[in-house]
Structures are given as C-alpha cells and as structure tokens.
Design a protein around this motif. Structure first.
Motif, PDB file in Angstrom:
ATOM      1  N   ASP A  85       0.849  -1.142  -0.079  1.00  0.00           N
ATOM      2  CA  ASP A  85      -0.023   0.074  -0.130  1.00  0.00           C
ATOM      3  C   ASP A  85       0.738   1.243   0.043  1.00  0.00           C
ATOM      4  OD1 ASP A  85      -1.777   1.870   0.339  1.00  0.00           O
ATOM      5  OD2 ASP A  85      -2.821   1.300   2.107  1.00  0.00           O
ATOM      6  N   PRO A  86       0.785   2.269  -1.209  1.00  0.00           N
ATOM      7  CA  PRO A  86       1.659   3.094  -1.210  1.00  0.00           C
ATOM      8  C   PRO A  86       1.417   4.381  -0.109  1.00  0.00           C
ATOM      9  CG  PRO A  86      -0.004   3.254  -2.906  1.00  0.00           C
ATOM     10  CD  PRO A  86      -0.148   1.843  -2.297  1.00  0.00           C
ATOM     11  N   SER A  87       0.194   4.454   0.403  1.00  0.00           N
ATOM     12  CA  SER A  87      -0.219   5.285   1.226  1.00  0.00           C
ATOM     13  C   SER A  87       0.399   5.222   2.632  1.00  0.00           C
ATOM     14  CB  SER A  87      -1.634   5.980   1.348  1.00  0.00           C
ATOM     15  OG  SER A  87      -2.302   4.564   1.602  1.00  0.00           O
ATOM     16  N   PRO A  88       0.982   6.147   3.257  1.00  0.00           N
ATOM     17  CA  PRO A  88       1.377   5.866   4.863  1.00  0.00           C
ATOM     18  C   PRO A  88       0.372   6.121   5.823  1.00  0.00           C
ATOM     19  CG  PRO A  88       2.377   7.990   3.991  1.00  0.00           C
ATOM     20  CD  PRO A  88       1.788   7.218   2.584  1.00  0.00           C
ATOM     21  N   MET A  89       0.403   5.696   6.688  1.00  0.00           N
ATOM     22  CA  MET A  89      -0.615   5.905   7.953  1.00  0.00           C
ATOM     23  C   MET A  89      -0.090   7.229   8.906  1.00  0.00           C
ATOM     24  SD  MET A  89      -3.145   3.679   7.908  1.00  0.00           S
ATOM     25  CE  MET A  89      -3.427   3.302   9.599  1.00  0.00           C
ATOM     26  N   ASN A  90      -0.428   8.375   8.408  1.00  0.00           N
ATOM     27  CA  ASN A  90       0.151   9.602   9.060  1.00  0.00           C
ATOM     28  C   ASN A  90      -0.888  10.139   9.881  1.00  0.00           C
ATOM     29  OD1 ASN A  90       2.548   9.900   7.603  1.00  0.00           O
ATOM     30  ND2 ASN A  90       1.529  10.879   5.795  1.00  0.00           N
ATOM     31  N   ASP A  91      -0.661  10.673  11.302  1.00  0.00           N
ATOM     32  CA  ASP A  91      -1.330  11.315  12.000  1.00  0.00           C
ATOM     33  C   ASP A  91      -1.828  12.437  11.482  1.00  0.00           C
ATOM     34  OD1 ASP A  91      -1.352   8.986  13.761  1.00  0.00           O
ATOM     35  OD2 ASP A  91      -0.059   9.851  15.064  1.00  0.00           O
ATOM     36  N   GLU A  92      -3.097  12.782  11.511  1.00  0.00           N
ATOM     37  CA  GLU A  92      -3.535  14.136  11.138  1.00  0.00           C
ATOM     38  C   GLU A  92      -4.103  14.919  12.274  1.00  0.00           C
ATOM     39  OE1 GLU A  92      -3.226  15.425   8.203  1.00  0.00           O
ATOM     40  OE2 GLU A  92      -2.704  13.579   7.128  1.00  0.00           O
ATOM     41  N   PRO A  93      -3.653  16.142  12.609  1.00  0.00           N
ATOM     42  CA  PRO A  93      -4.303  16.911  13.762  1.00  0.00           C
ATOM     43  C   PRO A  93      -5.558  17.413  13.473  1.00  0.00           C
ATOM     44  CG  PRO A  93      -2.852  18.411  12.391  1.00  0.00           C
ATOM     45  CD  PRO A  93      -2.755  16.990  11.731  1.00  0.00           C
ATOM     46  N   GLU A  94      -6.688  17.049  14.432  1.00  0.00           N
ATOM     47  CA  GLU A  94      -7.758  17.673  14.348  1.00  0.00           C
ATOM     48  C   GLU A  94      -8.448  18.274  15.630  1.00  0.00           C
ATOM     49  OE1 GLU A  94      -9.988  16.494  11.833  1.00  0.00           O
ATOM     50  OE2 GLU A  94      -9.233  14.748  10.964  1.00  0.00           O
ATOM     51  N   TYR A  95      -9.510  18.952  15.162  1.00  0.00           N
ATOM     52  CA  TYR A  95     -10.074  20.085  16.369  1.00  0.00           C
ATOM     53  C   TYR A  95     -11.495  19.981  15.931  1.00  0.00           C
ATOM     54  CZ  TYR A  95     -11.138  24.036  18.872  1.00  0.00           C
ATOM     55  OH  TYR A  95     -11.898  24.998  19.598  1.00  0.00           O
ATOM     56  N   VAL A  96     -12.232  19.820  17.241  1.00  0.00           N
ATOM     57  CA  VAL A  96     -13.757  19.990  17.242  1.00  0.00           C
ATOM     58  C   VAL A  96     -14.118  20.852  18.650  1.00  0.00           C
ATOM     59  CG1 VAL A  96     -14.352  17.932  15.865  1.00  0.00           C
ATOM     60  CG2 VAL A  96     -14.190  17.811  18.377  1.00  0.00           C
ATOM     61  N   GLU A  97     -15.320  21.373  18.239  1.00  0.00           N
ATOM     62  CA  GLU A  97     -15.767  22.072  19.406  1.00  0.00           C
ATOM     63  C   GLU A  97     -17.088  21.282  20.020  1.00  0.00           C
ATOM     64  OE1 GLU A  97     -16.142  26.320  19.433  1.00  0.00           O
ATOM     65  OE2 GLU A  97     -14.187  26.529  18.752  1.00  0.00           O
ATOM     66  N   VAL A  98     -17.207  21.109  21.211  1.00  0.00           N
ATOM     67  CA  VAL A  98     -18.566  20.516  21.915  1.00  0.00           C
ATOM     68  C   VAL A  98     -18.905  21.324  22.959  1.00  0.00           C
ATOM     69  CG1 VAL A  98     -17.707  17.959  21.139  1.00  0.00           C
ATOM     70  CG2 VAL A  98     -16.922  19.059  23.212  1.00  0.00           C
ATOM     71  N   GLU A  99     -20.085  20.771  23.449  1.00  0.00           N
ATOM     72  CA  GLU A  99     -20.808  21.190  24.738  1.00  0.00           C
ATOM     73  C   GLU A  99     -21.084  20.125  25.428  1.00  0.00           C
ATOM     74  OE1 GLU A  99     -23.492  24.628  25.649  1.00  0.00           O
ATOM     75  OE2 GLU A  99     -24.950  22.747  25.123  1.00  0.00           O
ATOM     76  N   PHE A 100     -20.478  20.075  26.544  1.00  0.00           N
ATOM     77  CA  PHE A 100     -20.950  19.148  27.582  1.00  0.00           C
ATOM     78  C   PHE A 100     -22.068  19.706  28.784  1.00  0.00           C
ATOM     79  CE2 PHE A 100     -16.500  18.181  26.338  1.00  0.00           C
ATOM     80  CZ  PHE A 100     -16.566  16.797  26.370  1.00  0.00           C
ATOM     81  N   GLU A 101     -22.794  19.028  29.114  1.00  0.00           N
ATOM     82  CA  GLU A 101     -24.035  19.229  29.942  1.00  0.00           C
ATOM     83  C   GLU A 101     -23.777  18.118  31.042  1.00  0.00           C
ATOM     84  OE1 GLU A 101     -28.786  19.692  30.587  1.00  0.00           O
ATOM     85  OE2 GLU A 101     -27.715  20.558  28.965  1.00  0.00           O
ATOM     86  N   ILE A 102     -23.261  18.535  32.390  1.00  0.00           N
ATOM     87  CA  ILE A 102     -23.044  17.381  33.100  1.00  0.00           C
ATOM     88  C   ILE A 102     -23.953  17.766  34.369  1.00  0.00           C
ATOM     89  CG2 ILE A 102     -21.279  16.630  34.914  1.00  0.00           C
ATOM     90  CD1 ILE A 102     -19.275  18.269  32.839  1.00  0.00           C
ATOM     91  N   ASP A 103     -24.562  16.858  34.752  1.00  0.00           N
ATOM     92  CA  ASP A 103     -25.379  16.702  36.170  1.00  0.00           C
ATOM     93  C   ASP A 103     -24.470  16.783  37.372  1.00  0.00           C
ATOM     94  OD1 ASP A 103     -26.851  15.823  38.302  1.00  0.00           O
ATOM     95  OD2 ASP A 103     -28.425  15.077  36.821  1.00  0.00           O
ATOM     96  N   CYS A 104     -24.633  17.747  38.047  1.00  0.00           N
ATOM     97  CA  CYS A 104     -23.827  18.020  38.966  1.00  0.00           C
ATOM     98  C   CYS A 104     -24.072  17.142  40.202  1.00  0.00           C
ATOM     99  CB  CYS A 104     -24.046  19.317  39.601  1.00  0.00           C
ATOM    100  SG  CYS A 104     -23.504  20.732  38.904  1.00  0.00           S
TER     101      CYS A 104
END
Length: 118
Positions: A85-104
């Motif tokens: 397979d000629p395509s190497p397994m490279n790590d790609e940087p990723e970023y997402v924004e999320v909202e967490f709603e946490i029950d206290c």
C-alpha cells in the motif's frame, strides 16, 4: 453512558480545580465516547492517544454544569494496510468544539458537537 463524576464533584466543592479535573477526565476517555468521528476534517478514524481539551467557557448552575470545550486529537486515513500500500498511515491533527452538559449530582453527561460557526 458518559459520566464525568470528578468534574461534577469539583464544580460543587472545588471550583478552582474544575478545569484541571475536567481536562484530566477527558484525556482518559476513549475517542468512541465523544463525537469526534462526526467532526473530523482530515481522517476517517479518530485516535485517542493524544486527546486533550481546552475549556472555552463554562456555566455552573445549581443542578447542571455546561462546558464549551475544544477537543484536540489526531486521526488517520485507514487504508488496507497491505505491504504494498503506497499510502502511509500519517497522524492528522484534528479539532472539534463540543458542549458538555453535566449533572452535578452524579456526573451523568450529555455531549453534543457544535457547528464551527457557533
């Protein structure tokens, strides 16, 4: 179900430690517990070994804690992994924004992926 009990506890008793506690709990999660796949821009498989969080904002209420966070992680483009397979397994940087709603009370957490323009 996703739970962040240490973050919920910190929001009730040690608010100055809440952000560090939240970041530590997120870093320990499997990438499958978060909506990383849906927000990826480069790869097709999320990697969890470099998962980290940045708190953008938080609101602590009497029963719920809301955290707007940016999540940094890596992804790969998974191929056939054949020896020729000629395509190497490279790590790609990723970023997402999320909202967490946490029950206290118990740390039960709902998380949703935010659009990039929110």
């Amino acid at each position: 179900m996703l739970t962040l009990p240490q973050t919920a506890r910190a929001a009730r008793v040690a608010r100055d430690e809440m952000e560090a506690t939240f970041k530590a709990e997120i870093a320990a999660l499997s990438p499958d517990a978060l909506p990383l796949q849906q927000g990826m821009a480069h790869g097709n498989v999320a990697q969890g070994d470099t998962l980290s969080a940045m708190v953008i904002g938080s609101v602590i209420g009497p029963e719920r804690l809301r955290i707007h966070a940016g999540l940094f992680f890596t992804s790969v483009v998974a191929g056939c992994a054949c020896t020729n397979d000629p395509s190497p397994m490279n790590d790609e940087p990723e970023y997402v924004e999320v909202e967490f709603e946490i029950d206290c009370r118990d740390g039960a957490t709902q998380v949703r992926l935010l659009d990039s323009d929110e």
